[in-house]
Design an enzyme around this catalytic site. Structure first.
Site, PDB file in Angstrom:
ATOM      1  N   TYR A  62       0.866  -1.184   0.000  1.00 22.28           N
ATOM      2  CA  TYR A  62       0.000   0.000   0.000  1.00 22.28           C
ATOM      3  C   TYR A  62       0.895   1.224   0.000  1.00 22.28           C
ATOM      4  O   TYR A  62       1.943   1.249   0.616  1.00 22.28           O
ATOM      5  CB  TYR A  62      -0.932  -0.012   1.203  1.00 22.28           C
ATOM      6  CG  TYR A  62      -0.343   0.457   2.513  1.00 22.28           C
ATOM      7  CD1 TYR A  62      -0.717   1.685   3.051  1.00 22.28           C
ATOM      8  CD2 TYR A  62       0.587  -0.304   3.206  1.00 22.28           C
ATOM      9  CE1 TYR A  62      -0.195   2.120   4.242  1.00 22.28           C
ATOM     10  CE2 TYR A  62       1.113   0.119   4.403  1.00 22.28           C
ATOM     11  CZ  TYR A  62       0.716   1.336   4.923  1.00 22.28           C
ATOM     12  OH  TYR A  62       1.247   1.778   6.114  1.00 22.28           O
ATOM     13  N   ASP A 181       5.076  -7.186  11.215  1.00 21.52           N
ATOM     14  CA  ASP A 181       5.536  -7.199   9.824  1.00 21.52           C
ATOM     15  C   ASP A 181       7.056  -7.003   9.780  1.00 21.52           C
ATOM     16  O   ASP A 181       7.567  -6.230   8.970  1.00 21.52           O
ATOM     17  CB  ASP A 181       4.798  -6.100   9.049  1.00 21.52           C
ATOM     18  CG  ASP A 181       4.745  -6.373   7.541  1.00 21.52           C
ATOM     19  OD1 ASP A 181       5.059  -7.511   7.131  1.00 21.52           O
ATOM     20  OD2 ASP A 181       4.398  -5.455   6.788  1.00 21.52           O
TER      21      ASP A 181
HETATM   22  P1  ATP Z   1       5.251  -3.679   2.331  1.00 22.93           P
HETATM   23  O1  ATP Z   1       4.140  -2.987   1.674  1.00 22.93           O
HETATM   24  O2  ATP Z   1       5.076  -5.144   2.406  1.00 22.93           O
HETATM   25  O3  ATP Z   1       5.598  -3.073   3.659  1.00 22.93           O
HETATM   26  P2  ATP Z   1       7.687  -2.523   1.561  1.00 22.93           P
HETATM   27  O4  ATP Z   1       8.190  -2.568   2.958  1.00 22.93           O
HETATM   28  O5  ATP Z   1       8.724  -2.797   0.504  1.00 22.93           O
HETATM   29  O6  ATP Z   1       6.528  -3.509   1.385  1.00 22.93           O
HETATM   30  P3  ATP Z   1       6.850   0.245   1.985  1.00 22.93           P
HETATM   31  O7  ATP Z   1       6.773   0.029   3.443  1.00 22.93           O
HETATM   32  O8  ATP Z   1       5.788   1.026   1.339  1.00 22.93           O
HETATM   33  O9  ATP Z   1       6.970  -1.135   1.218  1.00 22.93           O
HETATM   34  O10 ATP Z   1       8.201   0.958   1.691  1.00 22.93           O
HETATM   35  C1  ATP Z   1       8.741   0.940   0.424  1.00 22.93           C
HETATM   36  C2  ATP Z   1      10.226   1.136   0.525  1.00 22.93           C
HETATM   37  O11 ATP Z   1      10.494   2.523   0.767  1.00 22.93           O
HETATM   38  C3  ATP Z   1      10.922   0.402   1.672  1.00 22.93           C
HETATM   39  O12 ATP Z   1      11.222  -0.909   1.354  1.00 22.93           O
HETATM   40  C4  ATP Z   1      12.183   1.234   1.835  1.00 22.93           C
HETATM   41  O13 ATP Z   1      13.162   0.796   0.911  1.00 22.93           O
HETATM   42  C5  ATP Z   1      11.707   2.632   1.450  1.00 22.93           C
HETATM   43  N1  ATP Z   1      11.486   3.463   2.666  1.00 22.93           N
HETATM   44  C6  ATP Z   1      10.412   3.462   3.481  1.00 22.93           C
HETATM   45  N2  ATP Z   1      10.542   4.373   4.472  1.00 22.93           N
HETATM   46  C7  ATP Z   1      11.746   4.977   4.277  1.00 22.93           C
HETATM   47  C8  ATP Z   1      12.500   6.001   4.971  1.00 22.93           C
HETATM   48  N3  ATP Z   1      12.027   6.588   6.066  1.00 22.93           N
HETATM   49  N4  ATP Z   1      13.715   6.337   4.492  1.00 22.93           N
HETATM   50  C9  ATP Z   1      14.198   5.735   3.383  1.00 22.93           C
HETATM   51  N5  ATP Z   1      13.573   4.763   2.681  1.00 22.93           N
HETATM   52  C10 ATP Z   1      12.354   4.383   3.131  1.00 22.93           C
END
Ligand code: ATP
Ligand code: MG
Length: 335
Positions: A62, A181
């Site tokens: 999401y 998670d």
């Molecule tokens: P999921 O939806 O299963 O959590 P995900 O962890 O890959 O999958 P998101 O949590 O939306 O997806 O985050 C996407 C990506 O953005 C992360 O994997 C990370 O690489 C990057 N990210 C998230 N927050 C930060 C932050 N504060 N600083 C730098 N990169 C970030």
């Protein structure tokens, strides 16, 4: 015809998404601009006039995460944006925000700056980190300047990373939150050597130390008792996160997801519930690290240690003061 012996009954997959949502603060007080307080300075955030997007950092199940800059000061932040119209997504972002607001005192949880509602989206501003661990370890394992890609991340570095995650989870437990998670993409790392947990969208509140809702997390990292719950028990406790921590640490150590590849998700979940839990490959790591992984990855969660015990494990105590900044920079700057 001979072949692999089939289990008598497939594992029961659920209940996972059938419980009422956890309580979250409604977004009544969200404006389309906000003032955030950083390093003793107030920064006015108004996406319509003073925020520019520099880069997409990632997209998850999401929402989207972007690197943005506050134009007047040059200050950079990460912003997670989700559509205001999708109720499920909105609830996740609000839960994320709730946990972040309550975790301001923990150095191993990503810092929350503020949230707004703009252009039909909810925006959550947070501290920007240099990478998530999934990208970091893949980079470490594909470096061309090292002769072998075995043990590409030294054990002492892994120990430091492990200590930061255990401290973050212990802090959350102190405020009665279970993350649910834990996985490499939800752990962030920076060149200054800091390691922080993020993404609390599906975290849950603990009641009598038990999480009541079986909301979906990332299934490959889920503990067996969450995939195939015991009908005699009403929920599961923080030791489900301890399993996910063990899988994540093992993945970082060997450079790949530790269960063998499966044909489909069902096969994969069956493996998690029925196979012997994965272990570190023999003779490559210390007995302390082997024992840490073994303790986290006990199929019976009653056998897994809680955080007060894990924090005293020699794999953690031996490495928790290590400065990993040089190594992190070397990996992130490598080609
Ligand atoms: P999921 O939806 O299963 O959590 P995900 O962890 O890959 O999958 P998101 O949590 O939306 O997806 O985050 C996407 C990506 O953005 C992360 O994997 C990370 O690489 C990057 N990210 C998230 N927050 C930060 C932050 N504060 N600083 C730098 N990169 C970030
Ligand atoms: Mg995430």
């Amino acid at each position: 015809m001979s072949g692999a012996k089939l289990p008598k009954r497939p594992p029961r997959l659920g209940p996972i998404n059938d419980s009422p949502p956890p309580p979250v603060t409604p977004p009544d007080n969200l404006d389309n601009k906000t003032t955030i307080h950083i390093n003793d300075k107030d920064i006015d955030i108004d996406p319509e006039i003073n925020i520019e997007t520099l880069q997409e950092l990632g997209r998850g199940a999401y929402g989207i995460v972007e690197r943005v800059r506050h134009k007047p000061t040059g200050f950079e932040m990460a912003v997670k944006r989700i559509s205001q119209n999708i109720v499920q997504e909105q609830r996740r972002l609000l839960m994320d925000m709730n946990v972040l607001v309550n975790s301001a005192g923990c150095p191993n949880i990503v810092e929350f700056y503020g949230a707004i509602f703009s252009e039909g989206d909810l925006w959550l501003f947070m501290e920007i980190m240099d990478s998530s661990l999934d990208k970091f370890y893949r980079k470490a394992y594909t470096r061309v300047d090292i002769p072998t890609n075995e043990n590409a991340i030294p054990e002492s570095i892994l120990g430091k990373i492990g200590s930061c995650i255990v401290k973050a989870l212990q802090y959350l437990h102190g405020i009665k939150i279970i993350h649910r998670d834990v996985k490499p993409s939800n752990i962030l790392i920076s060149r200054n050597g800091s390691v922080k947990l993020c993404d609390f969208g599906i975290s849950g509140h603990l009641v009598n130390s038990i999480a009541q809702t079986f909301e979906a997390g990332c299934k490959p990292y889920m503990a067996p008792e969450r995939i195939n719950p015991d009908p005699q028990r009403r929920g599961y406790d923080i030791r489900s996160d301890v399993w996910s921590l063990g899988i994540s640490m093992l993945e970082l150590a060997i450079g790949k997801y530790p269960f063998p590849e499966s044909k489909n998700l069902f096969e994969q979940l069956k493996r998690i519930c029925q196979d012997d839990p994965p272990r570190l490959p023999p003779n490559r790591f210390s007995k302390d690290f082997e024992s840490f992984i073994e303790q986290c990855l006990q199929r019976d969660y009653e056998m897994r240690p809680n955080y007060n015990k894990l924090i005293l494990h020699p794999f953690i105590t031996e490495n928790e003061t290590k400065d990993i900044s040089e190594f992190v920079s070397k990996i992130l700057d490598s080609t």
